[in-house]
Design a protein around this motif. Sequence first.
Motif, short mmCIF file in Angstrom:
data_model
loop_
_atom_site.label_atom_id
_atom_site.label_comp_id
_atom_site.label_asym_id
_atom_site.label_seq_id
_atom_site.Cartn_x
_atom_site.Cartn_y
_atom_site.Cartn_z
N LEU A 59 68.15 34.05 12.26
CA LEU A 59 67.17 34.54 11.07
C LEU A 59 66.79 33.37 10.17
O LEU A 59 65.75 33.09 9.66
CB LEU A 59 68.15 35.37 10.27
N THR A 60 67.90 32.23 10.03
CA THR A 60 67.87 31.25 9.17
C THR A 60 66.61 30.34 9.87
O THR A 60 66.03 29.81 9.02
CB THR A 60 68.98 30.25 8.97
N LEU A 61 66.71 30.01 11.04
CA LEU A 61 66.03 29.17 11.75
C LEU A 61 64.18 29.75 11.56
O LEU A 61 63.50 29.16 11.45
CB LEU A 61 66.26 29.03 13.16
N ARG A 62 64.44 31.05 11.92
CA ARG A 62 62.95 31.52 11.68
C ARG A 62 62.38 31.36 10.24
O ARG A 62 61.32 31.27 9.97
CB ARG A 62 63.01 33.22 11.95
N SER A 63 63.33 31.53 9.22
CA SER A 63 62.97 31.47 7.85
C SER A 63 62.59 30.05 7.70
O SER A 63 61.54 29.74 6.88
CB SER A 63 63.98 31.94 6.91
N LEU A 64 63.08 29.11 8.11
CA LEU A 64 62.93 27.61 8.05
C LEU A 64 61.65 27.30 8.76
O LEU A 64 60.78 26.66 8.17
CB LEU A 64 64.13 26.89 8.43
N VAL A 70 60.75 23.59 9.64
CA VAL A 70 61.25 23.40 10.91
C VAL A 70 60.21 23.79 11.97
O VAL A 70 59.40 24.71 11.71
CB VAL A 70 62.56 24.45 11.24
N ILE A 71 60.13 23.26 13.09
CA ILE A 71 59.33 23.30 14.35
C ILE A 71 60.36 23.77 15.36
O ILE A 71 61.16 23.18 15.65
CB ILE A 71 58.48 22.00 14.49
N ARG A 72 59.77 24.98 16.12
CA ARG A 72 60.57 25.41 17.16
C ARG A 72 59.46 24.89 18.33
O ARG A 72 58.32 25.30 18.57
CB ARG A 72 60.77 26.92 17.12
#
Length: 121
Positions: A59-64, A70-72
């Motif tokens: 959830l935190t990575l998605r929000s960032l 942040v790039i995924r």
Amino acid sequence: MNVPDQVSEGLAICQLRDVLDRVGDKWSVLIMAILGDGPRRYSELRRSIDGISQRMLTLTLRSLERDGLVIRTVTPSTPPRVDYELTPVGHTLSTEVGSLIKWSEQHREYISMSRRTFDAE
């Protein structure tokens, strides 16, 4: 100040609070600090952050990512490789986060002692 100015100021404060909620969240701060050293795989992040659940990390990575910090990157393989890294704007925030973490490390014992003193009273 007239009513439209008050409404505009109130809206700006709400928008600022929304950004501060994201960048001031404990998990976001830790993730930003780790990614400040370079890209990391999801599994590396999970191992690096004690106490974070898989769900909370996701959830935190998605929000960032949604906030443009942040790039995924998914690399097709079996299993798929997923890497995360900071965007240029994320790097500017990472510098500030690094200062906050350094301050926290320097004053951790003082705060712990202050809490014990306060709680004993």
